[in-house]
Design a protein around this motif. Structure first.
Motif, PDB file in Angstrom:
ATOM      1  N   TYR A  44       0.833  -1.212   0.000  1.00 16.21           N
ATOM      2  CA  TYR A  44       0.000   0.000   0.000  1.00 16.21           C
ATOM      3  C   TYR A  44       0.863   1.256   0.000  1.00 16.21           C
ATOM      4  O   TYR A  44       0.665   2.168  -0.811  1.00 16.21           O
ATOM      5  N   VAL A  45       1.806   1.304   0.912  1.00 15.88           N
ATOM      6  CA  VAL A  45       2.626   2.511   1.054  1.00 15.88           C
ATOM      7  C   VAL A  45       3.458   2.742  -0.201  1.00 15.88           C
ATOM      8  O   VAL A  45       3.508   3.862  -0.734  1.00 15.88           O
ATOM      9  N   ALA A  46       4.111   1.700  -0.695  1.00 17.73           N
ATOM     10  CA  ALA A  46       4.999   1.865  -1.847  1.00 17.73           C
ATOM     11  C   ALA A  46       4.229   2.246  -3.102  1.00 17.73           C
ATOM     12  O   ALA A  46       4.630   3.167  -3.835  1.00 17.73           O
ATOM     13  N   VAL A  77       0.256  17.823  -3.159  1.00 17.71           N
ATOM     14  CA  VAL A  77       1.420  17.067  -3.610  1.00 17.71           C
ATOM     15  C   VAL A  77       1.024  15.746  -4.261  1.00 17.71           C
ATOM     16  O   VAL A  77       1.510  15.395  -5.343  1.00 17.71           O
ATOM     17  N   LEU A  78       0.170  14.954  -3.621  1.00 21.40           N
ATOM     18  CA  LEU A  78      -0.203  13.666  -4.189  1.00 21.40           C
ATOM     19  C   LEU A  78      -1.012  13.838  -5.466  1.00 21.40           C
ATOM     20  O   LEU A  78      -0.850  13.067  -6.423  1.00 21.40           O
ATOM     21  N   ALA A  79      -1.875  14.836  -5.512  1.00 19.67           N
ATOM     22  CA  ALA A  79      -2.627  15.089  -6.745  1.00 19.67           C
ATOM     23  C   ALA A  79      -1.683  15.470  -7.873  1.00 19.67           C
ATOM     24  O   ALA A  79      -1.808  14.972  -9.001  1.00 19.67           O
ATOM     25  N   ALA A  80      -0.740  16.345  -7.597  1.00 23.14           N
ATOM     26  CA  ALA A  80       0.196  16.791  -8.635  1.00 23.14           C
ATOM     27  C   ALA A  80       1.041  15.635  -9.143  1.00 23.14           C
ATOM     28  O   ALA A  80       1.285  15.506 -10.353  1.00 23.14           O
ATOM     29  N   GLU A  97       7.282   4.071   8.381  1.00 23.38           N
ATOM     30  CA  GLU A  97       8.681   3.716   8.631  1.00 23.38           C
ATOM     31  C   GLU A  97       8.924   2.227   8.464  1.00 23.38           C
ATOM     32  O   GLU A  97      10.045   1.796   8.182  1.00 23.38           O
ATOM     33  N   ARG A  98       7.889   1.416   8.618  1.00 20.82           N
ATOM     34  CA  ARG A  98       8.027  -0.026   8.436  1.00 20.82           C
ATOM     35  C   ARG A  98       8.107  -0.406   6.948  1.00 20.82           C
ATOM     36  O   ARG A  98       8.528  -1.517   6.618  1.00 20.82           O
ATOM     37  N   ALA A  99       7.697   0.521   6.084  1.00 24.17           N
ATOM     38  CA  ALA A  99       7.680   0.227   4.645  1.00 24.17           C
ATOM     39  C   ALA A  99       8.761   0.958   3.868  1.00 24.17           C
ATOM     40  O   ALA A  99       9.292   0.433   2.878  1.00 24.17           O
ATOM     41  N   LEU A 100       9.094   2.167   4.303  1.00 25.74           N
ATOM     42  CA  LEU A 100      10.056   2.990   3.568  1.00 25.74           C
ATOM     43  C   LEU A 100      11.267   3.281   4.440  1.00 25.74           C
ATOM     44  O   LEU A 100      11.130   3.452   5.655  1.00 25.74           O
ATOM     45  N   PRO A 101      12.436   3.354   3.832  1.00 23.66           N
ATOM     46  CA  PRO A 101      12.739   3.255   2.395  1.00 23.66           C
ATOM     47  C   PRO A 101      12.976   1.833   1.888  1.00 23.66           C
ATOM     48  O   PRO A 101      13.343   1.638   0.750  1.00 23.66           O
ATOM     49  N   PRO A 117      10.140   7.929   4.679  1.00 25.11           N
ATOM     50  CA  PRO A 117       8.901   7.868   5.456  1.00 25.11           C
ATOM     51  C   PRO A 117       8.395   9.220   5.943  1.00 25.11           C
ATOM     52  O   PRO A 117       7.186   9.412   6.074  1.00 25.11           O
ATOM     53  N   ALA A 118       9.294  10.173   6.204  1.00 23.82           N
ATOM     54  CA  ALA A 118       8.836  11.475   6.706  1.00 23.82           C
ATOM     55  C   ALA A 118       7.988  12.195   5.665  1.00 23.82           C
ATOM     56  O   ALA A 118       6.926  12.757   5.978  1.00 23.82           O
ATOM     57  N   ILE A 119       8.437  12.181   4.422  1.00 24.29           N
ATOM     58  CA  ILE A 119       7.681  12.853   3.359  1.00 24.29           C
ATOM     59  C   ILE A 119       6.368  12.128   3.100  1.00 24.29           C
ATOM     60  O   ILE A 119       5.305  12.754   2.950  1.00 24.29           O
ATOM     61  N   ALA A 120       6.407  10.799   3.041  1.00 23.53           N
ATOM     62  CA  ALA A 120       5.184  10.042   2.799  1.00 23.53           C
ATOM     63  C   ALA A 120       4.189  10.226   3.938  1.00 23.53           C
ATOM     64  O   ALA A 120       2.981  10.353   3.699  1.00 23.53           O
TER      65      ALA A 120
END
Length: 286
Positions: free
Chosen positions: A41-43, A131-134, A70-74, A54-57
């Protein structure tokens, strides 16, 4: 009467949501080595942003405790880079929509027409501060109409979500508080939301206590009159912030897109893949 933005959301959100709930979409994430639902999901959701940490996401997604991302990224990018993740995302959606709609619908002129209209709306979405829309709007249009339709609904969904986050931030509503208000409004299951967003029992209870002190919820965890007013204000402001694509598309084209999306969204709902209540907040799927 619901605003145009809200009516359109109830039609395009289920189409977008196959990427979260369809077994075919989950299998596509597994196939590229993602370890479990949440890494996938995260990736796959963060992939349009590039190989972010993870901070940006966490900032972009808003609703999660930092430990969830943090469990998924990076580490997810060591498994598959964003380009491969985006390809897997479309592969999963392709299989999911073919399974739910069937080949005849996927290849129908109605889906092609819906894709063109939705793409026009998504292209018209204003992305300043979103950000996510762009990031999704900047992706190339897939050749297959059903995938172009899905990508357009994804841009529109993230556009609405980014606007919703701005509304929450402007009102000082934290990620945790936003979930508790959603639960108090009977829009989501508390256990699934707490576990999915990875808030501890102590944090969940403390957040609920804070909302009681503020007069937003009562002793049973239900919205008070003050809480209902706050909830309705947030939802109305979210709708207002999501109107621009439909104003640009125009009333006739918007109405036609709604007509085309209705049976497509209903087919997703009938498949049973989206739970009720669900974490995206759609109530009364039919």
């Amino acid at each position: 009467m619901a605003s145009t933005a809200r009516r359109m959301w109830t039609r395009f959100e289920p189409v977008h949501d196959v990427t979260y709930f369809a077994p075919e979409a989950l299998a596509a994430a597994d196939a590229i080595g993602m370890r479990g639902f949440w890494m996938g999901y995260v990736a796959l959701r963060a992939a349009p942003l590039g190989a972010v940490g993870p901070a940006i996401a966490t900032a972009a997604f808003h609703g999660f405790h930092p430990s969830r991302l943090e469990r998924a990224l990076p580490s997810a990018w060591d498994v598959a880079d964003p380009t491969r993740a985006l390809a897997a995302r479309l592969e999963g959606v392709d299989a999911a929509l073919r399974a739910v709609w069937g080949a005849d619908v996927v290849e129908s002129p109605q889906v092609t027409e819906a894709a063109d209209l939705a793409w026009a709306a998504a292209t018209a979405a204003d992305t300043a501060g979103r950000v996510l829309a762009a990031a999704n709007q900047a992706l190339p249009r897939p050749d297959a109409p059903h995938l172009a339709l899905w990508q357009a609904t994804t841009t529109l969904r993230e556009h609405r979500g980014d606007g919703h986050i701005a509304v929450l931030v402007a009102r000082g509503i934290s990620p945790l508080a936003s979930h508790l208000i959603k639960v108090a409004a009977d829009e989501s299951d508390p256990t699934a939301l707490q576990l999915g967003r990875r808030f501890t029992d102590d944090a969940w209870q403390a957040g609920l206590d804070d909302l009681r002190v503020a007069g937003v919820v009562d002793t049973d965890g239900r919205l008070t009159d003050t809480g209902r007013t706050l909830h309705d204000d947030v939802e109305a402001a979210t709708d207002d912030a999501a109107e621009a694509p439909w104003q640009t598309l125009g009333p006739d084209a918007t109405a036609r897109l709604a007509e085309l999306l209705t049976p497509l969204a209903a087919a997703v709902a009938r498949s049973g893949m989206i739970p009720e209540p669900n974490p995206v907040g759609i109530v009364g799927l039919t």
